[in-house]
Design an enzyme around this catalytic site. Structure first.
Site, PDB file in Angstrom:
ATOM      1  N   GLY A 155      82.881  23.885  40.499  1.00  0.00           N
ATOM      2  CA  GLY A 155      81.766  23.768  41.429  1.00  0.00           C
ATOM      3  C   GLY A 155      82.112  24.071  42.869  1.00  0.00           C
ATOM      4  O   GLY A 155      81.238  24.190  43.722  1.00  0.00           O
ATOM      5  N   LYS A 182      85.123  35.783  37.362  1.00  0.00           N
ATOM      6  CA  LYS A 182      83.875  35.551  36.633  1.00  0.00           C
ATOM      7  C   LYS A 182      83.279  36.865  36.148  1.00  0.00           C
ATOM      8  O   LYS A 182      82.693  36.936  35.075  1.00  0.00           O
ATOM      9  CB  LYS A 182      82.874  34.821  37.535  1.00  0.00           C
ATOM     10  CG  LYS A 182      83.219  33.347  37.727  1.00  0.00           C
ATOM     11  CD  LYS A 182      81.992  32.585  38.214  1.00  0.00           C
ATOM     12  CE  LYS A 182      82.304  31.099  38.311  1.00  0.00           C
ATOM     13  NZ  LYS A 182      83.469  30.833  39.207  1.00  0.00           N
ATOM     14  N   ARG A 238      92.827  26.552  31.413  1.00  0.00           N
ATOM     15  CA  ARG A 238      93.716  25.413  31.663  1.00  0.00           C
ATOM     16  C   ARG A 238      93.193  24.215  30.888  1.00  0.00           C
ATOM     17  O   ARG A 238      92.126  24.280  30.303  1.00  0.00           O
ATOM     18  CB  ARG A 238      93.707  25.075  33.154  1.00  0.00           C
ATOM     19  CG  ARG A 238      92.275  24.895  33.646  1.00  0.00           C
ATOM     20  CD  ARG A 238      92.137  24.198  34.940  1.00  0.00           C
ATOM     21  NE  ARG A 238      90.833  24.408  35.540  1.00  0.00           N
ATOM     22  CZ  ARG A 238      89.749  23.697  35.325  1.00  0.00           C
ATOM     23  NH1 ARG A 238      89.787  22.689  34.479  1.00  0.00           N
ATOM     24  NH2 ARG A 238      88.602  23.960  35.926  1.00  0.00           N
ATOM     25  N   LYS A 263      78.297  31.866  43.396  1.00  0.00           N
ATOM     26  CA  LYS A 263      79.514  31.217  42.875  1.00  0.00           C
ATOM     27  C   LYS A 263      80.769  31.982  43.272  1.00  0.00           C
ATOM     28  O   LYS A 263      80.776  33.214  43.277  1.00  0.00           O
ATOM     29  CB  LYS A 263      79.468  31.154  41.334  1.00  0.00           C
ATOM     30  CG  LYS A 263      78.295  30.381  40.796  1.00  0.00           C
ATOM     31  CD  LYS A 263      78.070  30.646  39.317  1.00  0.00           C
ATOM     32  CE  LYS A 263      78.894  29.728  38.462  1.00  0.00           C
ATOM     33  NZ  LYS A 263      78.578  29.929  37.020  1.00  0.00           N
ATOM     34  N   GLU A 280      82.734  27.634  28.818  1.00  0.00           N
ATOM     35  CA  GLU A 280      81.563  26.885  29.276  1.00  0.00           C
ATOM     36  C   GLU A 280      80.281  27.654  28.990  1.00  0.00           C
ATOM     37  O   GLU A 280      80.217  28.864  29.204  1.00  0.00           O
ATOM     38  CB  GLU A 280      81.678  26.603  30.781  1.00  0.00           C
ATOM     39  CG  GLU A 280      82.862  25.713  31.124  1.00  0.00           C
ATOM     40  CD  GLU A 280      82.830  25.234  32.568  1.00  0.00           C
ATOM     41  OE1 GLU A 280      83.440  24.188  32.848  1.00  0.00           O
ATOM     42  OE2 GLU A 280      82.189  25.893  33.419  1.00  0.00           O
TER      43      GLU A 280
END
Lengths: 510, 177, 510, 177
Positions: free
Chosen positions: C176, C122, C302, C169, C285
């Site tokens: 999630g 991330k 993916r 996260k 996202e």
């Protein structure tokens, strides 16, 4: 904001089989109560099990049930239906039924009785097409000067004028019933009589007409919708491959129609629709010659069997459109902007019939009934495992409709989907459909109405592979009684041969 | 529901099918082939909806559905259906009628629309003898071999069941049978 | 002309469940041999029964089977696979696996290992997004100056800087897992530790990061495809409604995205894809605030669970696109012209879980497993009747995806399809999904990631209607033993209570 | 496959279900309701996949699927599922454990990740006592009522089956069983 109020509270579907299932589902989605009718033979049919309410009409014979106008109207009254959807076949193109519905206060989901009457007669339809500027095939309307059916001598004379080969067609018909191809003058009279007899049987009217046989020809049709004022076209469907004048595979777009030809076809269809102020769904059929010139054939004043291919390339739901138009909504609010055609769709009509033996219809139970599934695969059926194909009704078991971004991918998907369709217990045309769909001529888009005469090799069945013997031996264990596996959950684990004694043995003494 | 037969005709030869579960998903299979009996061991298991898979030595899976019918076995293997005729004593009677030239039988339930012959008529092979209406279509019933109409067992307008003998034929050069 | 030569002869799918079924089917359609792998617990799973060839990897535990790189590569070698499709989850975002595939000579159907590594972190993904000019949410990457995981004190300091509420996260994560919302400073340390522990468990890496919690926020993502040189975007999906940070309902288009916003979102996603020379399918996202400003969230390298909604609005087959790109075809030849977005699609994730009891996952057998069918309805599942939901794997049973010309119709179709979905034997969220899909706030498009906190009434189950008692009484006859009906053919006729003596009585003495 | 129970709890009251086939598709149904027993006659028949329909006096068809479970009956009527608890003697034992405040049981099969209490600890209602990891998620197990930890029946890292008692609690003001 919650869901909008439904257009109707209660709609009755005056049909059976896959089209009844498909329409009843569409009705339920709208939040409307879906009312089925059925014959005594269909009490457990899938369409009955799809409905919110069911009314039994009478004995299996169509004349005592699905064609019995009084009984259907009685069911509509008892069920407090507001509207009636006729499906296709049966009473769907019967103006007397449409008129009776309206007179009894039910909304008929289809064109007006007058439009049905005018367009349902091939002769009158041809006059309307000519008046609307739509090109027609040379022919003879079958009537004498007084408007009565012409005598045999007149037919013989007119046939000679038109020339052979020609077609004898039921004036009231559709779907190839009552249609005869005559290659030479010597066969004409027998064909004429057979056509008249079939027309009488099928439609209660022995009127027939004659038509030049455009050859080789494609059958291409345009889906139309009208709201009485405006009309639109939703692209074309090519349905050239036929057996016994019944469609085998239908697709949209046609591999031979480019944007320019599509525009001309759509304009011709819309011109006719506007000329008669057409209301609801209809199909304008054209014969397309090898020079891509097209001739008006007829108008089907109802939803077609093959409407799903149009749904898949337009993204629209034609049954919902029909219902909305019947409820008085105008087309412009329903199909805002221009229709967006995208991708390719092909429908295969799965029938209980023996392709190798003259497409002889078969009857019997569907002992195994397994449908394909996955992206781009739609199955519309009125049958499921244990259903029986009965001699009372037509032999179509299901429609397998596949869609994909292009025709090549659509054909590959169709091949796999047909391989994944397992219908046993009754002979079906599933393998025949695969052989057609994978035939080089079909793959290259070289379609014609006599495709099967030109490519009879599609009809012959493949010989069983050597592995079939091993499969057959295992079947004596796995398919014992046909139902054993279902009892064990249908899927999980094994049946229990090894639970039995070591000496367990099916094949008898050695 | 018809039983799945264990004796069938395959490639024109009568064949006996034998299968036996071993352990787990392994099966012993044998059947007659040209010049003797073939035996092999395969893995197999159930599929959805009453089918099964099996896997031979090459690891390739075959997907099979099968059921018994009046005349034998319908077998769908890897997406193609084959009809294997039973050679068991009690099976195939009705079906054989369809190939018996001395009897013209209704291939399906329907209404006899028209008779195209009368007793004593000489008939050619493939000559249409009657017209049956079923499933909204007319079907012509031809003679299977040349001969002479021995008797008519039905009348125009009657509803006949699949398998009903409609016309009896005396085959040329065969006055016995 | 016959069908084109397949791009690959043999492809192995390194996954299980619905995605394995869907990919295996897509492979078979291409005329390519579809090779499945499975754990010992999945020997009879639907994905195994869909394949042309199967290799058993090892015990049920993912680490011994679907996560065991060596075993999968061994199966690929034994099966002479040319390419490997990883599905989603499991090894799909594991760069070591992608690298090992390539080194062993198998084509990995996905991005390069380097891209996966860069975007999978991330922290690194955020840097790349910033470099590509894509707006990001303020946060802390969880690393100290040396690039190691920061100590707890640093995390506490950075958390205070970002402000509460904030999110903890997993750096390696997605979907999630390992994500924690922290409302107040006092809960931070416990959440940090739990997040680190879950990250370690799920991804073998306890790195976590912190991020400002945009509130109320929408989750909107853009589907991208790249061939290494060019990149395209295929519209957006809105996946705002979530429970436990897992998506519940996903749709395309988003009810809040107009053409202008769509263009900005797609441009941002494509900028990032081009910046890294992205290859194959991916998803960018975004978090979208109430002002419709959007922030980069992460890239999923993916195919997504929710890819079908994009397939339905674009008419494309994303799995076929993945395979073609992996075979070296360029994007321009695969998606000629601009993508055509049409209609509306919604996906509902059907899971074995008890919505009323904290969405507690449930396990058990699917005694009854009946899917809806009809126009505009697609069901992607790895389960069928008799399958068991096992504790070894995630709780998703199926995806129900519906499409229609517009959102209102799509919602009506979804409601009916959920009502027509009958899964019994294990507790599922089917009714919960229907309550969400018919909730006025959902219907009006007022979506937010905390939808269920704001509208907890979706969670409470409806009381049983009075008719349920009559139904329950009949069930003692019809569903006796759960399997009785199946034995009687599943459909036709009745079970045989009236065949029994007149005194037949289930309820015991009175 | 679990049996479908004939004695269930409905709307908080124990109810006995009785159904009996009459002729054709007619059924006689009775069950206890407030103040006595209701009896009615309905029509019913099978649906696809193990379901059935029934039709009351108003002609409206109801579509039903049902199966027996450990604790009673799962019943799906007109697209909504309801769980009806069995009141038969031998059923519902395990399920009752979930509501028993003296025993904290694993609601599902999983791995016990962490214990958040030790014997003798005083616990509040809803206080988390253990963390179970299952199906890729962590689930906290809270106390059902205030009390004191009597014993711990598991250890961290162990795999536990659904229904296993993990922790025993002595409820405040209840020193008996």
């Amino acid at each position: 904001m919650t869901r909008p109020a439904p257009l109707f509270d209660r709609i009755l579907v005056a049909n059976r089989g896959e089209i009844a299932v498909r329409v009843l589902r569409g009705i339920r989605e709208l939040g409307t109560t879906a009312i089925a009718v059925c014959s005594e033979a269909d009490r457990d049919a899938l369409h009955v099990r799809t409905a919110d309410e069911v009314h039994v009409l009478g004995p299996a014979e169509p004349s005592q049930s699905y064609l019995a106008i009084d009984k259907i109207l009685d069911a509509a009254r008892r069920s407090r239906a507001q509207a009636i959807h006729p499906g296709y076949g049966f009473l769907s193109e019967n103006p007397a039924f449409a008129r009776a519905c309206t007179e009894e206060g039910f909304v008929f989901i289809g064109p007006t009785a007058d439009q049905m009457e005018a367009l349902g007669s091939k002769r009158h339809a041809k006059e309307l097409a000519q008046a609307a500027g739509v090109p027609c095939v040379p022919g003879f309307d079958g009537k004498d000067e007084g408007g009565d059916n012409a005598d045999e001598a007149t037919f013989v004379r007119e046939a000679a004028r038109i020339g052979f080969p020609l077609l004898v067609k039921a004036s009231a018909g559709g779907g190839g019933r009552g249609m005869r191809l005559v290659h030479a003058e010597k066969d004409f009279v027998e064909a004429l009589r057979a056509g008249q007899r079939e027309a009488l049987q099928a439609f209660g009217d022995d009127s027939v007409l004659l038509e030049r046989y455009v050859h080789p020809a494609r059958h291409i049709e345009v889906q139309i919708f009208g709201d009485g004022e405006h009309a639109i076209a939703l692209g074309e469907r090519e349905c050239s491959v036929q057996r016994r004048h019944q469609k085998v595979l239908e697709e949209s777009p046609s591999p031979v129609v480019d944007d320019a030809l599509r525009q001309r076809l759509e304009e011709a269809a819309v011109a006719l629709a506007r000329h008669v102020g057409y209301r609801n769904a209809g199909t304008v059929e054209f014969l397309v010659g090898p020079d891509l010139e097209f001739y008006f054939l007829e108008v089907n004043t109802r939803l077609q069997v093959e409407h799903p291919v149009t749904e898949l390339v337009t993204g629209l739901d034609l049954v919902h459109l029909q219902i909305a138009i019947a409820a008085g909504r105008d087309l412009a609010s329903l199909v805002p902007g221009h229709r967006v055609l995208r991708g390719h769709a092909i429908e295969a009509r799965i029938c209980a019939e023996d392709a190798e033996h003259g497409f002889l219809p078969a009857t019997g139970p569907l002992t195994i009934c397994q449908w394909p599934a996955g992206p781009g695969i739609r199955v519309d059926t009125g049958f499921d495992r244990g259903s029986a194909v009965s001699p009372h009704y037509d032999s179509m078991i299901a429609k397998l409709i596949v869609s994909a971004p292009n025709r090549a991918m659509c054909l590959m998907r169709l091949e796999q989907a047909l391989r994944d369709t397992a219908l046993l217990g009754v002979i079906t045309n599933v393998d025949f459909l695969r052989r057609v769909a994978t035939h080089p001529a079909f793959v290259s888009g070289d379609l014609r109405t006599d495709f099967l005469d030109v490519h009879p090799e599609c009809i012959a069945h493949e010989p069983a592979p050597a592995d079939a013997l091993c499969a057959a031996a295992l079947a004596t264990v796995f398919a014992r009684g046909g139902q054993t596996n279902t009892t064990s959950g249908g899927t999980k684990g094994q049946p229990s041969p090894w639970d039995m004694a070591d000496a367990f043995r099916i094949g008898g003494a050695r | 529901m018809k039983r799945v037969p264990e004796r069938i005709e395959f490639d024109g030869r009568p064949t006996r099918l034998v299968a036996r579960g071993l352990a787990d998903d392994r099966f012993h299979v044998s059947y007659d082939v040209e010049g003797g009996e073939a035996t092999l061991e395969v893995r197999a298991g159930c599929l959805q909806g009453g089918g099964f898979w099996f896997e031979g030595a090459d690891g390739k899976r075959h997907h099979v559905y099968a059921c018994g019918t009046d005349s034998g076995m319908m077998l769908r293997i890897d997406g193609t259906t084959h009809i294997l005729k039973s050679t068991e004593r009690d099976a195939g009677d009705q079906n054989d009628d369809l190939g018996d030239p001395t009897r013209i039988v209704a291939p399906m339930t329907g209404t006899l629309v028209r008779l195209l012959c009368k007793p004593g008529d000489a008939v050619d092979k493939d000559q249409d003898l009657a017209v049956l209406s079923a499933m909204k279509m007319e079907h012509k019933l031809p003679a299977i071999a040349p001969g002479r109409v021995a008797s008519i067992e039905c009348h125009e307008g009657s509803t006949v069941e699949a398998g009903t003998v409609l016309i009896r034929i005396e085959i040329d050069g065969d006055h016995g049978a």
